[in-house]
Design a protein around this motif. Structure first.
Motif, short mmCIF file in Angstrom:
data_model
loop_
_atom_site.label_atom_id
_atom_site.label_comp_id
_atom_site.label_asym_id
_atom_site.label_seq_id
_atom_site.Cartn_x
_atom_site.Cartn_y
_atom_site.Cartn_z
N TYR A 90 -24.95 5.00 -78.42
CA TYR A 90 -26.41 5.42 -78.73
C TYR A 90 -27.35 4.28 -79.24
CZ TYR A 90 -24.71 3.77 -83.35
OH TYR A 90 -24.67 2.76 -84.64
N TYR A 107 -28.38 11.56 -84.52
CA TYR A 107 -29.36 10.88 -83.48
C TYR A 107 -28.41 10.11 -82.44
CZ TYR A 107 -27.88 6.88 -86.57
OH TYR A 107 -27.07 5.95 -87.32
N ASN A 127 -26.13 11.50 -80.60
CA ASN A 127 -26.16 12.49 -79.49
C ASN A 127 -27.60 12.19 -78.70
OD1 ASN A 127 -24.24 14.38 -81.42
ND2 ASN A 127 -23.56 14.07 -79.44
N TYR A 128 -28.73 12.11 -79.63
CA TYR A 128 -29.85 12.13 -79.06
C TYR A 128 -30.27 10.75 -78.15
CZ TYR A 128 -35.13 11.61 -78.63
OH TYR A 128 -36.24 11.49 -78.12
N TYR A 129 -29.91 9.64 -78.64
CA TYR A 129 -30.21 8.63 -77.98
C TYR A 129 -29.13 8.32 -76.59
CZ TYR A 129 -33.85 6.92 -81.24
OH TYR A 129 -34.71 7.00 -82.14
N PHE A 180 -30.88 10.77 -74.12
CA PHE A 180 -32.16 10.19 -73.61
C PHE A 180 -31.61 9.22 -72.43
CE2 PHE A 180 -35.70 7.61 -73.21
CZ PHE A 180 -36.99 8.55 -73.49
N ILE A 208 -26.37 16.89 -75.59
CA ILE A 208 -27.49 17.67 -76.64
C ILE A 208 -26.87 18.83 -77.23
CG2 ILE A 208 -29.61 19.36 -76.39
CD1 ILE A 208 -30.65 17.27 -74.06
N GLY A 259 -24.93 17.72 -79.96
CA GLY A 259 -25.97 17.45 -81.15
C GLY A 259 -26.45 18.67 -82.03
N TYR A 316 -32.94 20.25 -84.84
CA TYR A 316 -33.08 18.85 -84.34
C TYR A 316 -34.21 19.16 -83.18
CZ TYR A 316 -32.50 13.86 -84.03
OH TYR A 316 -32.62 12.32 -84.03
N ASP A 348 -36.15 17.17 -81.36
CA ASP A 348 -36.03 16.08 -80.41
C ASP A 348 -35.11 16.56 -79.21
OD1 ASP A 348 -38.29 14.24 -81.00
OD2 ASP A 348 -36.95 13.50 -82.60
N LEU A 349 -34.02 17.12 -79.78
CA LEU A 349 -33.09 17.60 -78.63
C LEU A 349 -33.52 18.73 -77.88
CD1 LEU A 349 -29.59 17.11 -81.02
CD2 LEU A 349 -30.11 16.01 -79.00
N LEU A 364 -35.98 17.17 -75.41
CA LEU A 364 -35.24 16.51 -74.19
C LEU A 364 -34.17 17.70 -73.37
CD1 LEU A 364 -34.16 13.91 -72.90
CD2 LEU A 364 -32.56 13.78 -74.63
#
Length: 314
Positions: free
Chosen positions: A122, A166, A168-170, A173, A188, A191, A198, A200-201, A204
């Motif tokens: 991440y 975060y 998982n998110y980064y 991404f 995702i 996460g 969340y 943002d997930l 994405l």
């Protein structure tokens, strides 16, 4: 700072990536981003020598604009090769803590056979140049992107603790930027098990699914993202675009009209609205929307030509 604040913040500094360099005794001249330079100096010097750090008075504006920015922000292949040769770059440290690694530089390095990935998480991606000095590191640490598995949290251990995944998110991404979409979707999924709100997930995931032309599922993801991030311009643009991709032109028109109300200076809204009007056979309204777009940006010639071509086809 460490004693006062009870440890280094993992969401701000590439702590694990620096640990990796130190523990494996990796040495060399590294290209790195501006934000990570000082931290890497503190953690890894003298084994790792950085390309740039926060001392702008040392490097100067010309170095920043002519050498650093074209590589980090644009992934300029020509400048990248010049930098690698001029400064003897043997490693690349792409910091992802609290920021997205620019897609162009990530894809540039990923696509070069001489740059071998040895670390992915991440907080950063690290590549080493395939040279004799790095052979022992590469033989031991090389990453097979096809075998990347998502970070899995122990939900029983977390219990009622509020956690934002975060990591998982980064990771997702970065994987999506490299078109490793299946791996990104797995990240995702894990996460969202931890925090189903969340936004943002969901955003994405919608982008990944839309890239694969799975527009119905992409729409569902963008809709979920909008419920948690109602004021996000990016979410609302993607939702409107998904309406277009699904052929729901009336809904797309309404979405772009709402976007214009919220962000009237955003030029692309007018041209996307014009496109939706054309596809819905509302040609006069399309022309009006193009004129409104040109009013905000008289230089938007390419967008105007694109709408003209669609009109010609109709």
């Amino acid at each position: 700072f460490k004693s006062e604040f009870k440890g280094v913040s993992l969401s701000i500094y590439p702590n694990k990536a620096a640990d990796f360099l130190v523990e494996n005794k990796i040495k060399g001249n590294f290209f790195n981003d501006f934000n990570s330079g000082a931290y890497l100096l503190g953690r890894c010097f003298p084994d790792v020598k950085v390309f740039i750090d926060g001392r702008t008075e040392v490097y100067g504006g010309k170095f920043f604009t002519d050498k650093y920015q074209p590589v980090w922000e644009k992934g300029d292949a020509k400048v990248f090769d010049e930098v690698v040769n001029a400064y003897g770059i043997s490693g690349i440290f792409l910091n992802a803590t609290n920021q997205h690694i620019p897609r162009n530089i990530l894809r540039l390095v990923y696509g070069r056979k001489e740059w071998i990935p040895v670390y992915f998480d991440y907080d950063a991606v690290i590549f080493l140049k395939d040279i004799p000095e790095n052979k022992s590191y590469i033989d031991k640490l090389v990453i097979d992107w096809k075998k990347i598995e998502p970070k899995v949290y122990d939900l029983e251990k977390l219990a009622f603790t509020r956690v934002y995944p975060y990591h998982n998110y980064y990771r997702a991404f970065t994987l999506e930027a490299l078109d490793l979409d299946e791996a990104a979707l797995k990240e995702i999924k894990e996460g969202l098990k931890v925090a189903a709100d969340y936004g943002d997930l969901y955003l994405l995931r919608g982008k990944v699914l839309a890239k694969g032309r799975d527009f119905e599922r992409a729409f569902q993801s963008f809709r979920m993202a909008s419920s948690f991030m109602p004021d996000s311009k990016e979410v609302r643009f993607n939702l409107a675009l998904c309406y277009l991709d699904m052929g729901r032109y009336e809904s797309a028109i309404k979405s772009y009209q709402e976007l214009i109300k919220s962000w009237p200076a955003e030029t692309r809204s007018y041209f996307l609205l014009a496109k939706a009007y054309v596809l819905n056979n509302q040609f006069e309204q399309s022309v009006v929307s193009v004129k409104n777009g040109l009013h905000h940006d008289p230089q938007a010639i390419r967008d105007t030509v694109d709408i003209g071509n669609i009109l010609m086809e109709k």
